[in-house]
Design an enzyme around this catalytic site. Structure first.
Site, PDB file in Angstrom:
ATOM      1  N   HIS A 193     -23.079 -60.586 -44.628  1.00 51.42           N
ATOM      2  CA  HIS A 193     -24.276 -60.250 -45.387  1.00 51.42           C
ATOM      3  C   HIS A 193     -25.528 -60.234 -44.519  1.00 51.42           C
ATOM      4  O   HIS A 193     -26.511 -59.598 -44.859  1.00 51.42           O
ATOM      5  CB  HIS A 193     -24.376 -61.131 -46.630  1.00 51.42           C
ATOM      6  CG  HIS A 193     -23.335 -60.718 -47.626  1.00 51.42           C
ATOM      7  ND1 HIS A 193     -22.116 -61.346 -47.721  1.00 51.42           N
ATOM      8  CD2 HIS A 193     -23.283 -59.660 -48.463  1.00 51.42           C
ATOM      9  CE1 HIS A 193     -21.391 -60.713 -48.616  1.00 51.42           C
ATOM     10  NE2 HIS A 193     -22.071 -59.691 -49.088  1.00 51.42           N
ATOM     11  N   GLU A 414     -11.810 -53.398 -54.041  1.00 57.59           N
ATOM     12  CA  GLU A 414     -12.054 -54.271 -52.889  1.00 57.59           C
ATOM     13  C   GLU A 414     -10.801 -55.052 -52.517  1.00 57.59           C
ATOM     14  O   GLU A 414     -10.768 -55.752 -51.512  1.00 57.59           O
ATOM     15  CB  GLU A 414     -13.169 -55.266 -53.212  1.00 57.59           C
ATOM     16  CG  GLU A 414     -14.441 -54.586 -53.658  1.00 57.59           C
ATOM     17  CD  GLU A 414     -15.565 -55.566 -53.901  1.00 57.59           C
ATOM     18  OE1 GLU A 414     -16.329 -55.805 -52.973  1.00 57.59           O
ATOM     19  OE2 GLU A 414     -15.647 -56.091 -55.026  1.00 57.59           O
ATOM     20  N   ASP A 438     -14.942 -55.711 -48.271  1.00 55.95           N
ATOM     21  CA  ASP A 438     -13.913 -56.647 -48.724  1.00 55.95           C
ATOM     22  C   ASP A 438     -12.529 -56.026 -48.631  1.00 55.95           C
ATOM     23  O   ASP A 438     -11.555 -56.727 -48.347  1.00 55.95           O
ATOM     24  CB  ASP A 438     -14.208 -57.108 -50.161  1.00 55.95           C
ATOM     25  CG  ASP A 438     -15.216 -58.244 -50.160  1.00 55.95           C
ATOM     26  OD1 ASP A 438     -15.031 -59.192 -49.373  1.00 55.95           O
ATOM     27  OD2 ASP A 438     -16.197 -58.176 -50.914  1.00 55.95           O
ATOM     28  N   CYS A 485     -18.876 -47.583 -51.207  1.00 59.16           N
ATOM     29  CA  CYS A 485     -20.176 -48.254 -51.158  1.00 59.16           C
ATOM     30  C   CYS A 485     -20.181 -49.404 -50.160  1.00 59.16           C
ATOM     31  O   CYS A 485     -21.161 -50.135 -50.063  1.00 59.16           O
ATOM     32  CB  CYS A 485     -20.603 -48.746 -52.536  1.00 59.16           C
ATOM     33  SG  CYS A 485     -19.547 -50.050 -53.173  1.00 59.16           S
TER      34      CYS A 485
HETATM   35  C1  PEP Z   1     -17.848 -54.415 -50.218  1.00 59.66           C
HETATM   36  O1  PEP Z   1     -17.131 -55.419 -50.265  1.00 59.66           O
HETATM   37  O2  PEP Z   1     -17.603 -53.419 -49.505  1.00 59.66           O
HETATM   38  C2  PEP Z   1     -19.068 -54.358 -51.039  1.00 59.66           C
HETATM   39  C3  PEP Z   1     -19.771 -53.248 -51.144  1.00 59.66           C
HETATM   40  O3  PEP Z   1     -19.460 -55.514 -51.628  1.00 59.66           O
HETATM   41  P1  PEP Z   1     -20.198 -56.714 -50.827  1.00 59.66           P
HETATM   42  O4  PEP Z   1     -20.382 -56.273 -49.418  1.00 59.66           O
HETATM   43  O5  PEP Z   1     -21.472 -56.974 -51.522  1.00 59.66           O
HETATM   44  O6  PEP Z   1     -19.204 -57.820 -50.951  1.00 59.66           O
HETATM   45 MG    MG Z   2     -17.488 -56.888 -51.789  1.00 52.59          MG
END
Ligand code: PEP
Ligand code: MG
Length: 539
Positions: A193, A414, A438, A485
């Site tokens: 993140h 995911e 994920d 995404c």
């Molecule tokens: C992902 O896992 O690709 C996603 C878009 O969700 P996050 O990165 O917020 O876990």
């Molecule tokens: Mg995710």
């Protein structure tokens, strides 16, 4: 390894996770200071002065940081102002001064006074008890100031700098001021993140750079957020040149506009990933991922229904097409207000939609708030759930969302199990959105934050692309949209491959849109398909 001195250029390798090149002096995020053995006090007056100056330095630093982030959203300035007021508390100062008069040196007197205030606050319970942890942070800052060592946390030197840290929590990254030129961390992975938030802010970032642990504060370094290369020992003039070149390249790409299209006009929607209305930029064709948990990361109390309605309505008012993801709590995005117990394997535990198994009210309130925000603004809300694993989970989520009049309901893919049954998921929901961050973590059994496993997490890996293809084919058969995404969607290298696999939209950090638009426009759909075939073959 010896510390890297400013003389002579040297190169360090890390993982580039947020594009852009910049250069400037680096500063490290310091840890809490170690309290040395007590010193006998010989000059009480001088020691009292140290106490006063240390508390003033802490309050002043917080006020400066508050001014720097004001207007940046997420209440960061308000939090910093509240902390400055705590550091200014005359009772706290009086107690620390009494400690000195009783024979303690300034650092120990401050340490003891803060500890007593912390206990008193904790004993009051409720909201005030939750602020007790803030006093620990203030204590570390005041003790550092009294010892004359750097204060812990993000530095605020009053000039632009490259922030170097072991790692950054989402809260650290969210509160960064505008004088941070780039982020360099020793730990972290491509889909951590830290990487996501850096991209959201358009800050060049390099993670998993072991050599960064030895950088000396004040050394001029250049950072390439695409290749992951860090050059030390650059001159001030070189640094200015690097920044100018980066601005010119950004300006070239920013001059492109319009919807996503291959060279022969095949549409691939370019959408934005945001954490709040403050992240919106006037580019892209809508929002493909509104990470609602980012609104509440530092919250110890649950956001109210009204508060949520306002936050969602802010985005719906600004953009006609928004895909809201319901709260995705867990692992590296803990939401303290949920009060979830610690788990031995949090990435495999109660996270994402699974939180609903133990706290169903949270999803109900959120869906109510999204539906109400859509009603108030006249927007057509699209809603999707994170971490869906089975068609049954997708069906139950869809039922609850539709019962509230939410127009379009989707599921994130995911977990490999969801990709493998994408066709059945699409019998339950209106669209799929592939979270490659994920999905690669769970496909390759590699922690998305693990710097040593970054090669496995590379979304160009054929096994991951095979799962994306499976979803895209299911979407084509069902006549329903299937987008990506995860961070892969913002990688200009991968955009033509994902288009060739058949995905209908790419949702990314706003800063990535121009380069992805540029990359798509360079290939016809058939060329994209050929690139996809080659990537699936591992060529
Ligand atoms: C992902 O896992 O690709 C996603 C878009 O969700 P996050 O990165 O917020 O876990
Ligand atoms: Mg995710």
């Amino acid at each position: 390894m010896p510390d890297l001195q400013p003389s002579g250029p040297a190169s360090l390798a890390g993982l580039g996770v947020s594009p852009g090149r910049t250069a400037g002096p680096c500063l490290r995020m310091a840890g809490p200071p170690a309290l040395p053995a007590p010193n006998p006090v010989t000059d009480t007056g001088a020691e009292l002065a140290v106490v006063g100056e240390a508390l003033e330095a802490v309050a002043e630093d917080l006020r400066r940081r508050s001014a720097a982030v004001a207007g940046g959203g997420r209440g960061a300035a308000e939090i910093l102002d509240a902390l400055a007021m705590m550091a200014d508390d005359p009772m706290l100062k009086e107690e620390a001064e009494q400690g000195v008069r009783d024979g303690l040196d300034a650092p120990h007197a401050l340490d003891a006074a803060f500890a007593r205030h912390r206990e008193a606050l904790a004993a009051l319970g409720g909201y005030l008890a939750e602020r007790a942890a803030d006093l620990d942070d203030l204590k570390h800052r005041a003790v550092a100031a009294a010892l004359g060592v750097p204060m812990p946390g993000v530095p605020s030197p009053g000039h632009p700098f490259v922030l170097v840290a072991e790692d950054l929590s989402p809260a650290d990254t969210a509160g960064l001021g505008p004088d941070v030129l780039a982020l360099v961390t020793v730990k972290g992975g491509p889909t951590s993140h830290t990487a996501i938030l850096a991209r959201g802010r358009g800050l060049p970032a390099v993670v998993a750079c072991a050599g960064a642990a030895h950088l000396v504060d004040g050394t001029y370094i250049s950072v390439d957020g695409a290749t992951g290369e860090i050059v030390t020992g650059v001159t001030e003039e070189d640094a200015a040149r690097v920044r100018e070149q980066d601005s010119a390249e950004r300006a070239r790409l920013a001059a492109t506009s319009g919807p996503g299209r291959t060279a022969d006009g095949h549409p691939v929607k370019l959408l934005l990933n945001i954490g709040s209305a403050a992240d919106l930029r006037p580019d892209g064709e809508g929002v493909g991922l509104f990470r609602t948990e980012f609104l509440f990361l530092d919250r110890k109390q649950a956001p109210t229904y009204e508060e949520q309605v306002t936050a969602y309505a802010d985005v719906f008012t600004a953009v006609p097409y928004v895909v809201v993801r319901t709260l995705d709590a867990g692992t590296d995005k803990p939401l303290p207000f949920l009060g979830l117990p610690e788990e031995p394997n949090p990435a495999l535990g109660v996270r994402g939609l699974r939180v609903d198994r133990v706290l169903p009210d949270v999803l109900d309130t959120q869906l109510d708030a999204i539906a109400e925000a859509a009603r108030r603004t006249g927007a057509e809300a699209w809603v999707m759930a994170p971490m869906v694993s089975t068609p049954g989970e997708a069906a139950a989520f869809a039922r609850r969302a539709r019962a509230r009049g939410i127009a379009r309901v989707g599921a994130m893919v995911e977990v490999p199990a969801a990709a493998l049954l994408a066709d059945r998921l699409l019998r339950e929901v209106d669209f799929l959105s592939i979270g490659t961050n994920d999905l690669s973590q769970y496909t390759y059994a590699a922690d998305r934050q693990h710097p040593a496993l970054a090669d496995l997490l590379d979304p160009a890996q054929p096994a991951l692309l095979r799962l994306v293809e499976l979803c895209a084919e299911a979407g084509r058969a069902a006549g329903k949209p299937v987008g990506v995404c995860g961070e892969a969607a913002g990688d200009a290298r991968l955009a033509p491959i994902l288009a060739g696999l058949g995905v209908t939209s790419l949702s990314m950090a706003p800063v990535c849109v121009p380069a992805v638009r540029d990359a798509l426009a360079r290939h016809t759909l058939e060329e994209c398909r050929e690139l996809a075939r080659a990537a699936l073959d591992g060529r």
